[in-house]
Design a protein around this motif. Structure first.
Motif: not given
Lengths: 384, 384
Positions: B319-321, B352, B354-355
DNA sequence: GATCATACATTTCCTCGGGAAACTAAGGAA
DNA sequence: TTCCTTAGTTTCCCGAGGAAATGTATGATC
């Protein structure tokens, strides 16, 4: 109560005792890097407030020198209630500071309406609280509610729960007013990971992952003592790793999701096709496979293969020290364990294959225990 | 030189300036949570030692009140050399405190023998050092050598390098004695991730991943300001995620690895088959695809699909930005970008997706810059 | 059985980091 | 001019934790 405003060294000592059990002051000093004086200074108020207790001599006495005194956390110093919310029932547990269960309770959910669920939670908490009173236990300090989906523990809001079809429900606040007790909420798998990190198979590891197999397939990841949350609230979605080939369609609409092959639902469904019996249950499928039914065995074996690929993906990306496999699905674990390990060993790249795979049964109250662990954690590790 | 023994607040202020550029003292205090007094106190020695400088008034003046003074890190205060070692050449870069390149150099490797490589590194460093002298630059503080494979930065040992066929080579020590300059080593992708975290597209993000596409496919993961290392030295092995189907065999012996489908090698090979031209180069393949050759386009599109699955796997697990896509392979990125994004959007679970996916070209010296960043980082963030 | 060696634990003293708040500085507005 | 506002500095203070001296309880040694 005063645990929150301990100096850093106090919290460190307490957490060390929590994770590593009874130790002498000298040993605590060595493990934490604190000076002996600091340990003494910092343990004094913890002892005075009853957060830790002296336990007498260690089992293995030293040859010479002044005998040491063990100190350990006083598990009974505080009580917590953990509640796991599923689509159709609540599981509750009364636990102590070390998240050891003292009593459990379950209740069916009549409806998924927010108000109804909150009321049911309050009733369940009341039940457990009464039981605590009967046992002469002290007041419940706080409540930890866990629920699958996108949960924001900071604001106490359930952003999205697929099973309950909730969006932006300020659950912590609602439960708090309904019960009159401080409440924290957290994603169920992450709560389980917290419990493992502090009190389970993750103690002392620099990194580990917990994979749960059941109706869904979830995963909690802990790195450097912190559970990974994901920037947008999503993380550990092992169930939707696209490693499962193209033949089965997932509830999320994609093909290839692990969950579409290896969840208990998916296995049951595939076993029904394989056996030709449209009413076959999971238990019966397990029995058939054990009895040597080739087609049903193949279903389990394929599920194991896909699980192995999923675990290898986790190992390749994160490189955890250990992966803990847990969940209801583990009941039939022996049926596909070999396949999981074999596929994992083949696809884990290089040293990633040194990752330790362990299986832990997941008693039904374990989920709720995660809630209690999260509630307890807020008390002694009030970071963020 | 005194940077290492700054109080915590000093390091914090310095790192804030490093990551966010020139700021007023008041602003630094706000961002770090330090009191104004503490900022003043702590900046004084940093100014005196030349680690930071005053820059005068900010561009946007405030309406009223005393005008502020900007402070910023003095990039020229220290020099570093970064060296990237590949199987057949060395890339070197002379860089300042902010890892900005001042000069670059390349040299071919005659052999992969350890002694020879160390000698070549020493020559390259000497070259860059001479160039620094000619520019009137000050002494090189330290060297950062990066190399793909299993690298233990703590002990300065290359545990295993597949390209060079090295095992347990104490490279840091060897380069240090050969050059007379302190040397740190790090895995190449992780070094690149460090560079992005401090000076690139990862500044200020709670978590991000860097994916590099080239001969191999690698990935660095940063969570909470720390680059994930993996308990056994392996992490970010996106290239060996098993999402690529069963038709192509990877160098690691498995089928389904991303690298077997989407690396530049793999694409070239597939394009040769598709076009029937056994001598087709990557550049020609790109040209064919741009010209509308359906079969070759399909190769790129399939590679994009598999890359999309790989990135979705990263997003679902961590789940990274943001995911930063980089590498030589990005030259042909436009050919499969749409496919990557489409597949990613489909397979990233819930929020996820939205990454943020961003593409950054990767100039050849960027790899070496990672080494300089790691060397610099040891100076201002001497953790562990 | 007195003394010694040893290691645990406590106490005392001291240093250092950083916050609070008073103070100085430098501009614009009334 | 005077006042207001925000930036930056100085002074004072407190709390955290290290160093080291001291106290304490045991086994070993003579």
């Amino acid at each position: 109560m005063t645990l929150a405003d301990q100096p850093p060294a106090g919290a460190l000592v307490f957490q060390t005792l929590l994770a590593h059990g009874p130790l002498t002051r000298a040993e605590v000093g060595r493990r934490t890097g604190l000076s002996p004086g600091a340990v003494t200074k910092v343990t004094a108020p913890l002892l005075a407030d009853g957060w830790i207790t002296e336990l007498g001599r260690p089992a293995v006495e030293r040859a010479n020198g002044r005998p040491a005194t063990l100190i350990a956390v006083h598990a009974g110093r505080a009580r917590f209630v953990g509640v796991k919310v599923t689509g159709d029932e609540l599981i509750g547990v009364l636990a102590d500071l070390t998240a050891q269960p003292l009593a459990t309770a379950r209740t069916a959910l009549a409806s998924r309406d927010v108000g109804n669920v909150v009321l049911a939670i309050a009733r369940l908490v009341g039940e457990l609280r009464a039981e605590a009173d009967a046992m002469g236990e002290r007041e419940v300090h706080s409540i930890g509610v866990t629920i699958s989906g996108d949960v924001d523990g900071q604001t106490g809001t359930v952003q999205y729960s697929p099973f309950l079809d909730w969006r932006r429900v300020p659950l912590a606040q609602l439960v708090e007013t309904a019960t009159g007790t401080p409440t924290v909420i957290e994603n169920d798998v992450r709560a389980l990971t917290v419990a493992e990190q502090w009190f389970g198979a993750g103690v002392g590891l620099s990194s580990f992952a917990v994979v749960t197999v059941g109706a869904g397939i979830g995963c909690g990841i802990s790195i450097g003592g912190r559970v990974v949350s994901g920037a947008h609230g999503v993380s550990g979605e092992v169930g939707h790793l696209p490693v499962g080939g193209t033949d089965r369609v997932c509830t999320c609409g994609n093909t290839g999701c692990v969950e579409a092959v290896a969840s208990t639902h998916a296995i049951t469904e595939q076993a029904r096709q394989a056996s030709g019996d449209p009413a076959l249950t999971m238990d019966e499928a397990v029995r058939l496979a054990h009895a040597g039914d080739g087609a049903v065995r193949a279903v389990f074996s394929h599920a194991g293969h896909v699980m192995g690929l999923a675990l290898a993906s986790v190992a390749n990306l994160i490189g955890p020290e250990r992966i803990i496999i847990s969940g209801e699905g583990v009941a039939s674990y022996d049926l596909y364990e070999d396949q999981i390990r074999q596929t994992f060993a083949a696809h884990a790249f290089g040293a990633a294959s040194e990752c330790d795979l362990v299986v832990r049964p997941l008693p039904f109250e374990e989920w709720a225990r995660g809630g209690a662990a999260v509630a307890a954690q807020r008390l002694f590790a009030p970071t963020k």
